[in-house]
Design an enzyme around this catalytic site. Structure first.
Site, mmCIF file in Angstrom:
data_model
loop_
_atom_site.group_PDB
_atom_site.id
_atom_site.type_symbol
_atom_site.label_atom_id
_atom_site.label_comp_id
_atom_site.label_asym_id
_atom_site.label_seq_id
_atom_site.Cartn_x
_atom_site.Cartn_y
_atom_site.Cartn_z
ATOM 1 N N HIS A 186 36.288 -0.931 9.533
ATOM 2 C CA HIS A 186 34.986 -0.408 9.965
ATOM 3 C C HIS A 186 33.902 -0.732 8.946
ATOM 4 O O HIS A 186 34.109 -0.608 7.742
ATOM 5 C CB HIS A 186 35.042 1.119 10.091
ATOM 6 C CG HIS A 186 35.731 1.630 11.306
ATOM 7 N ND1 HIS A 186 37.087 1.519 11.496
ATOM 8 C CD2 HIS A 186 35.241 2.291 12.395
ATOM 9 C CE1 HIS A 186 37.412 2.097 12.663
ATOM 10 N NE2 HIS A 186 36.315 2.566 13.220
ATOM 11 N N ASN A 201 40.776 -2.030 2.330
ATOM 12 C CA ASN A 201 40.284 -1.134 3.374
ATOM 13 C C ASN A 201 40.736 0.305 3.141
ATOM 14 O O ASN A 201 39.940 1.251 3.255
ATOM 15 C CB ASN A 201 40.774 -1.632 4.740
ATOM 16 C CG ASN A 201 40.280 -0.773 5.886
ATOM 17 O OD1 ASN A 201 39.161 -0.283 5.878
ATOM 18 N ND2 ASN A 201 41.142 -0.584 6.884
#
Length: 306
Positions: free
Chosen positions: A184, A214
């Protein structure tokens, strides 16, 4: 034998024929121009009243049909979102969601092919159809929005962004077995309601991100940013995105580009302070000291604070 007078009448008649053909051709062009003008005006009015409807019927298809009917230079202005500046940059528009940018001033970015603006309920994306990833993703956060986000359950329902042409978007299969996370840019943890949570899983909001980065260093940057917003006295603008080398690695059939770095610009609208997190997209990535906004602009060419 024809008299001179008769011969003259026949000559005049032959000469008048081309004029009749030209007049007919001119009238046809006039009708064609009037029709196209009406079509463009109708499309503009429809976009102003119901922008989501054009997303459904495909504005690109409408424009493509118009291009077949008239010279390209006549419709170029309807496709170009912003004029190119002298230094190779463009001023973006984001007419429907400028609230996600400081001073409601959309960013100035390097001119690149197939860049598209997407508005969501809690963030805005400038998307690259060439890279199949965002150029940047903008959010406006404050204490109230983050308190609301704490009660929203994460969905993990990733989906392909149907508003993008099929040739320009990433697919779910592109990430499967790639060794990269769907990372994201606008975090799910920032989303203040169910609609925003669902929208945050659009692949337009994702980049191929090293799993260790991440879930480790990038996740820490997101959490530290939320902690700052919770202490801030007003709105904090957060703009995130990827940075690519000259020849990036790609994944999947759509050739989704893998960035070398990720960035997160943080701007406190109350104090006027700004800083930028800069993180390598690699398994051994570690958060370092933030860089200045001026250094960020120098590295990327992105001018996101107005």
């Amino acid at each position: 034998m024809a008299t001179k007078k008769q011969a003259g009448r026949r000559t005049a008649k032959r000469r008048s024929a081309p004029r009749k053909k030209q007049a007919g051709g001119g009238f046809a062009k006039l009708l064609k121009t009037a029709f196209l003008s009406a079509a463009v005006s109708f499309a503009a009015m429809l976009w102003a009243l119901h922008p989501q409807l054009l997303d459904q019927i495909g504005v690109d298809r409408i424009l493509a049909n118009l291009e077949q009917a008239q010279p390209r230079q006549d419709v170029a202005s309807t496709r170009q979102a912003a004029p190119a500046a002298h230094d190779g940059h463009i001023q973006t528009s984001f007419a429907q969601c400028r609230e996600f940018f400081p001073h409601q001033t959309p960013p100035v970015v390097p001119a690149r092919p197939t860049q598209r603006e997407l508005c969501f309920s809690s963030f805005a994306i400038l998307y690259s159809g060439q890279r199949k990833t965002p150029v940047l993703v903008a959010e406006r956060l404050n204490r109230q929005t983050l308190i609301a986000a704490q009660s929203i359950a994460r969905t993990d329902s990733f989906y392909e962004e149907a508003r993008l042409p099929a040739s320009e978007r990433a697919g779910l299969d592109d990430y499967r077995g790639s060794g990269f996370d769907r990372g994201h840019m606008a975090p799910a943890g920032d989303m203040p309601d169910d609609q925003a949570m669902a929208q945050s899983f659009s692949l337009a909001n994702m980049i191929p991100q090293a799993p260790q980065a991440n879930r480790g260093a990038w996740n820490k940057i997101e959490q530290d940013t939320r902690k700052y917003v919770m202490r801030a006295k007003g709105d904090v603008y957060v703009i995130s995105g990827p940075v690519y080398g000259d020849h990036p690695q790609t994944i999947g059939a759509a050739r989704v580009a893998v960035p070398d770095y990720t960035f997160k610009v943080v701007f406190d609208a109350t104090t006027g302070r700004s800083w930028v997190h800069w993180l390598a997209n690699s398994p051994d990535a570690r958060p370092g000291a933030p860089i200045s906004y001026e250094e960020f602009v120098k590295r990327t060419g992105l001018r996101v604070l107005g």
